[in-house]
Design a protein around this motif. Structure first.
Motif, PDB file in Angstrom:
ATOM      1  N   ALA A   1      46.536  19.865  25.739  1.00  0.00           N
ATOM      2  CA  ALA A   1      45.309  20.342  26.377  1.00  0.00           C
ATOM      3  C   ALA A   1      44.353  19.162  26.475  1.00  0.00           C
ATOM      4  O   ALA A   1      44.152  18.449  25.491  1.00  0.00           O
ATOM      5  CB  ALA A   1      44.675  21.470  25.567  1.00  0.00           C
ATOM      6  N   ARG A   2      43.787  18.951  27.631  1.00  0.00           N
ATOM      7  CA  ARG A   2      42.832  17.854  27.806  1.00  0.00           C
ATOM      8  C   ARG A   2      41.526  18.208  27.094  1.00  0.00           C
ATOM      9  O   ARG A   2      40.909  19.246  27.380  1.00  0.00           O
ATOM     10  CB  ARG A   2      42.584  17.599  29.294  1.00  0.00           C
ATOM     11  N   ALA A   3      41.122  17.351  26.163  1.00  0.00           N
ATOM     12  CA  ALA A   3      39.950  17.644  25.338  1.00  0.00           C
ATOM     13  C   ALA A   3      38.687  17.836  26.171  1.00  0.00           C
ATOM     14  O   ALA A   3      37.836  18.673  25.852  1.00  0.00           O
ATOM     15  CB  ALA A   3      39.741  16.526  24.319  1.00  0.00           C
ATOM     16  N   GLU A   4      38.558  17.090  27.258  1.00  0.00           N
ATOM     17  CA  GLU A   4      37.331  17.127  28.046  1.00  0.00           C
ATOM     18  C   GLU A   4      37.205  18.372  28.924  1.00  0.00           C
ATOM     19  O   GLU A   4      36.116  18.682  29.407  1.00  0.00           O
ATOM     20  CB  GLU A   4      37.204  15.864  28.906  1.00  0.00           C
ATOM     21  N   THR A   5      38.321  19.093  29.132  1.00  0.00           N
ATOM     22  CA  THR A   5      38.256  20.270  30.000  1.00  0.00           C
ATOM     23  C   THR A   5      38.769  21.549  29.339  1.00  0.00           C
ATOM     24  O   THR A   5      38.710  22.614  29.950  1.00  0.00           O
ATOM     25  CB  THR A   5      39.075  20.027  31.285  1.00  0.00           C
ATOM     26  N   ALA A   6      39.260  21.471  28.115  1.00  0.00           N
ATOM     27  CA  ALA A   6      39.883  22.641  27.473  1.00  0.00           C
ATOM     28  C   ALA A   6      38.935  23.834  27.410  1.00  0.00           C
ATOM     29  O   ALA A   6      39.353  24.988  27.588  1.00  0.00           O
ATOM     30  CB  ALA A   6      40.361  22.272  26.074  1.00  0.00           C
ATOM     31  N   ALA A   7      37.645  23.581  27.155  1.00  0.00           N
ATOM     32  CA  ALA A   7      36.681  24.681  27.000  1.00  0.00           C
ATOM     33  C   ALA A   7      36.455  25.457  28.283  1.00  0.00           C
ATOM     34  O   ALA A   7      35.921  26.568  28.248  1.00  0.00           O
ATOM     35  CB  ALA A   7      35.352  24.133  26.485  1.00  0.00           C
ATOM     36  N   THR A   8      36.882  24.895  29.420  1.00  0.00           N
ATOM     37  CA  THR A   8      36.666  25.575  30.699  1.00  0.00           C
ATOM     38  C   THR A   8      37.952  26.170  31.260  1.00  0.00           C
ATOM     39  O   THR A   8      37.919  26.822  32.311  1.00  0.00           O
ATOM     40  CB  THR A   8      36.093  24.589  31.738  1.00  0.00           C
ATOM     41  N   LYS A   9      39.074  25.956  30.603  1.00  0.00           N
ATOM     42  CA  LYS A   9      40.360  26.446  31.088  1.00  0.00           C
ATOM     43  C   LYS A   9      40.673  27.809  30.483  1.00  0.00           C
ATOM     44  O   LYS A   9      40.543  28.010  29.279  1.00  0.00           O
ATOM     45  CB  LYS A   9      41.473  25.458  30.741  1.00  0.00           C
ATOM     46  N   ALA A  10      41.126  28.732  31.317  1.00  0.00           N
ATOM     47  CA  ALA A  10      41.402  30.090  30.853  1.00  0.00           C
ATOM     48  C   ALA A  10      42.399  30.120  29.703  1.00  0.00           C
ATOM     49  O   ALA A  10      42.275  30.942  28.785  1.00  0.00           O
ATOM     50  CB  ALA A  10      41.922  30.932  32.016  1.00  0.00           C
ATOM     51  N   SER A  11      43.372  29.233  29.708  1.00  0.00           N
ATOM     52  CA  SER A  11      44.406  29.244  28.682  1.00  0.00           C
ATOM     53  C   SER A  11      43.904  28.772  27.327  1.00  0.00           C
ATOM     54  O   SER A  11      44.499  29.095  26.298  1.00  0.00           O
ATOM     55  CB  SER A  11      45.585  28.363  29.116  1.00  0.00           C
ATOM     56  N   PHE A  12      42.809  27.994  27.322  1.00  0.00           N
ATOM     57  CA  PHE A  12      42.379  27.345  26.086  1.00  0.00           C
ATOM     58  C   PHE A  12      40.978  27.708  25.604  1.00  0.00           C
ATOM     59  O   PHE A  12      40.659  27.484  24.440  1.00  0.00           O
ATOM     60  CB  PHE A  12      42.450  25.818  26.253  1.00  0.00           C
ATOM     61  N   ARG A  13      40.110  28.227  26.461  1.00  0.00           N
ATOM     62  CA  ARG A  13      38.697  28.324  26.097  1.00  0.00           C
ATOM     63  C   ARG A  13      38.451  29.241  24.900  1.00  0.00           C
ATOM     64  O   ARG A  13      37.559  28.954  24.085  1.00  0.00           O
ATOM     65  CB  ARG A  13      37.869  28.753  27.300  1.00  0.00           C
TER      66      ARG A  13
END
Length: 264
Positions: free
Chosen positions: A108-120
């Protein structure tokens, strides 16, 4: 990215090292179980642990570190989260997924994980550490014959200490599962822009989590500070030794300490 790594600890030893509760039972499950060579063991030597794996690949069962409340917390008053060792599938399966899939969510890309449905959702309250001795990466090079090839490298601490990478985890229940069946725990390793000499190998690297950040990173009751999702400091990168290793690591079925030996 981080698609292959090595680890030489087991749940009990790791729990002792970091003062955690070992919740792992049984042996690791993997689609490509490590084939540890036993030839050459001297009399009295112990065979390698089944958890010792020099070629960990996605979909393998891996060790993780989490901070979680006790299952019955709240019934008898405030509860402080305890550090725990858990086994998880490497390849995060979101809670809403209808099936496990092929394990593509191993990073998971650290800079975008919080905005991705799979990871947020995991970024908010299900963060973990993934212990490893080091990780592999491949650099594109041109051989003497003029052909382009992928050259494997192994990155590990120069002082031979253990690395702990920031990760995310999830709990998944199959739609047709028996209510008494345990859920699937799965995880992904966070990656960031590579820094320092590591950029010469690949533009991405796993997110190294220094020990002083562990408590805040693992806290299930608070969001992680944003600076913990930034690329590692140059000092951390400078402490990593980079060495070219044998292309034997390219085949997941190959395993053993020879995979991390430097090639001449």
């Amino acid at each position: 990215m981080c698609g292959r790594y090595a680890v030489t600890t087991d749940p009990a030893r790791l729990a002792t090292e970091i003062d955690a509760i070992n919740e792992v039972t049984g042996l690791p499950r993997s689609e490509t179980p490590p084939q540890q060579p036993l030839d050459g063991l001297a009399t009295g030597d112990q065979p390698p642990s089944r958890w010792e794996n020099y070629n960990v690949a996605p979909t393998s069962t891996v060790l993780t570190v989490v901070d979680r409340h006790a299952p019955d917390s709240g019934a008898t008053g405030p509860d402080v989260p305890a550090r725990r060792i858990r086994a998880m599938r490497w390849g995060l399966v979101p809670p809403w997924a209808k099936e496990i899939g092929k394990g593509a969510l191993f990073n998971a890309r650290a800079e975008t994980a919080a905005t991705k449905a799979s990871f947020r959702a995991s970024v908010k309250s299900k963060r973990c550490l993934v212990p490893m001795d080091g990780w592999y990466e491949w650099r594109t090079a041109t051989g003497d014959d003029g052909k382009v090839k992928k050259v494997p490298y192994f990155m590990s601490p120069a002082d031979h200490t253990r690395l702990f990478m920031g990760g995310l985890w999830s709990v998944w229940h199959p739609t047709d599962a028996d209510p008494s069946d345990p859920p699937l725990l799965s995880c992904a390793i966070l990656t960031a822009d590579a820094v320092g000499p590591l950029r010469e190998i690949h533009d991405r690297m796993p997110l190294i989590m220094p020990v002083q950040w562990w408590s805040a990173w693992l806290d299930p009751d608070a969001p992680a500070p944003a600076d913990m999702l930034a690329p590692p400091s140059p000092a951390l990168a400078d402490a990593i030794e980079i060495r070219e290793v044998s292309p034997l690591v390219n085949r997941v079925a190959n395993n053993g300490p020879h995979l991390v030996d430097a090639v001449s």
